[in-house]
Design an enzyme around this catalytic site. Structure first.
Site, PDB file in Angstrom:
ATOM      1  N   ASP A   1       0.837  -1.198   0.000  1.00 49.68           N
ATOM      2  CA  ASP A   1       0.000   0.000   0.000  1.00 49.68           C
ATOM      3  C   ASP A   1       0.879   1.258   0.000  1.00 49.68           C
ATOM      4  O   ASP A   1       2.037   1.208   0.428  1.00 49.68           O
ATOM      5  CB  ASP A   1      -0.881   0.034   1.250  1.00 49.68           C
ATOM      6  CG  ASP A   1      -1.886  -1.113   1.260  1.00 49.68           C
ATOM      7  OD1 ASP A   1      -2.197  -1.648   0.182  1.00 49.68           O
ATOM      8  OD2 ASP A   1      -2.361  -1.449   2.363  1.00 49.68           O
TER       9      ASP A   1
HETATM   10  N1  URA Z   1      -1.260  -5.974   3.779  1.00 56.86           N
HETATM   11  C1  URA Z   1      -1.760  -4.720   3.844  1.00 56.86           C
HETATM   12  O1  URA Z   1      -2.783  -4.484   4.435  1.00 56.86           O
HETATM   13  N2  URA Z   1      -1.073  -3.743   3.221  1.00 56.86           N
HETATM   14  C2  URA Z   1       0.099  -3.933   2.576  1.00 56.86           C
HETATM   15  O2  URA Z   1       0.688  -2.992   2.042  1.00 56.86           O
HETATM   16  C3  URA Z   1       0.598  -5.245   2.536  1.00 56.86           C
HETATM   17  C4  URA Z   1      -0.102  -6.239   3.155  1.00 56.86           C
END
Ligand code: URA
Length: 300
Positions: free
Chosen positions: A128
């Site tokens: 993310d």
């Molecule tokens: N899980 C999440 O919620 N976000 C990420 O960036 C990676 C795994």
């Protein structure tokens, strides 16, 4: 005209949004994916009359080439197709999107890795925008595909700073599987960090958004703030990779994620790689990754 143009090449089919390679392919795409130049740079080479296919100069931008049988040369030097692919890791900072191109012009990981040198580079999976940590890139479609395929169960280890302190019952739920809107999660490893390990993780998770290294004073201030606000750190090791999975799992057990960092991908860790920096994987690390594909990655 001595040796070959010996540049890293995109050897195999694409992945992570890149369409499968179909032969014949456009000559400028071939040149870009063989690592000669960017797509635009390759077009310039063609229009300048510097590219030949089977000995004939080709300037027409729509021209197609089949890397399996055509011989392409730039300035008389043969371009190799299918030589050693490149795989690297990036220590992704927060505030950067995992995409090679953002139509809205926001900061992307493409600005942090050497795409001009290795035009076929693609991220293996995604983090993310606000997640930091280990993100792999490769020009090797087979490797990327394999590492993401659920059947290989390659583990990913995350450190999550969460609101509150999960009870043993909440951790057990994370371990056994949590019901999310896209189904039950697979068994995972979950532990609440304590002592120095928790402090080190909190410091790592509290790096400011601009990625600037925090001084000792600032770091102390952030740690104190985290303690005051009753935050804690959970290490969650998953063998699957659904969208926002860590955040959704922890929210489901009542502990929303405040900051998230991926510390390991399969057998690989970031080591001393600084935020925003990348490095190519060593031969040993590549072997370990291949091993993870063959046997499932050992997790810490
Ligand atoms: N899980 C999440 O919620 N976000 C990420 O960036 C990676 C795994």
């Amino acid at each position: 005209m001595s040796s070959e143009v010996d540049l890293p090449a995109q050897a195999a089919a694409g992945f992570c949004g890149e369409a499968e390679t179909v032969y014949p392919m456009r000559l400028q795409r071939f040149l870009a994916r063989a690592g000669v130049a960017s797509r635009r740079g390759s077009e310039n080479l063609m229009t300048a009359g510097r590219v030949t296919v089977n000995g004939a100069v080709v300037t027409e931008l729509g021209s197609k080439v089949d890397p399996r049988c055509d011989e392409v040369a730039v300035d008389g030097l043969p371009v190799k197709w299918g030589s050693a692919p490149v795989t690297l890791m990036l220590h992704k900072p927060a505030g950067v999107l995992t995409t090679m191109d953002d139509p809205r012009g926001r900061p992307t990981v493409a600005q942090l890795v050497p795409v001009d040198r290795y035009p076929g580079l693609y991220p293996i999976g995604r983090l993310d925008g606000d997640t930091t940590g280990l993100l792999l890139f490769s020009t090797d479609g087979r490797l990327g595909h394999g590492l993401l395929h659920p059947s290989h169960h390659v583990s990913k280890s995350y450190l999550a700073c969460v609101d509150g302190a999960p009870s043993e019952g909440a951790l057990e739920r994370l371990r056994e599987g949590v019901l999310l809107d896209d189904g039950m999660t697979a068994p995972a490893r979950a532990e609440l960090l304590a002592g120095q390990e928790a402090e080190a993780a909190l410091a790592l998770l509290a790096v400011p958004e601009d990625g600037a290294p925090s001084g000792t004073g600032e770091r102390r201030r952030m740690l104190a703030e985290a303690r005051r606000k009753n935050r804690s750190v959970v290490r969650l090791v998953l063998s699957e990779g659904r969208k926002h999975q860590v955040k959704r799992m922890l929210a489901a057990v009542g502990h929303p994620v405040l900051a998230l960092h991926r510390e390991r991908f399969g057998p690989l860790g970031l080591g001393s790689l600084a935020q925003g920096d990348w490095r190519e994987l060593s031969a040993d690390e590549l072997c370990e990754l291949e091993g993870a594909l063959a046997h499932g990655a050992p997790s810490r």
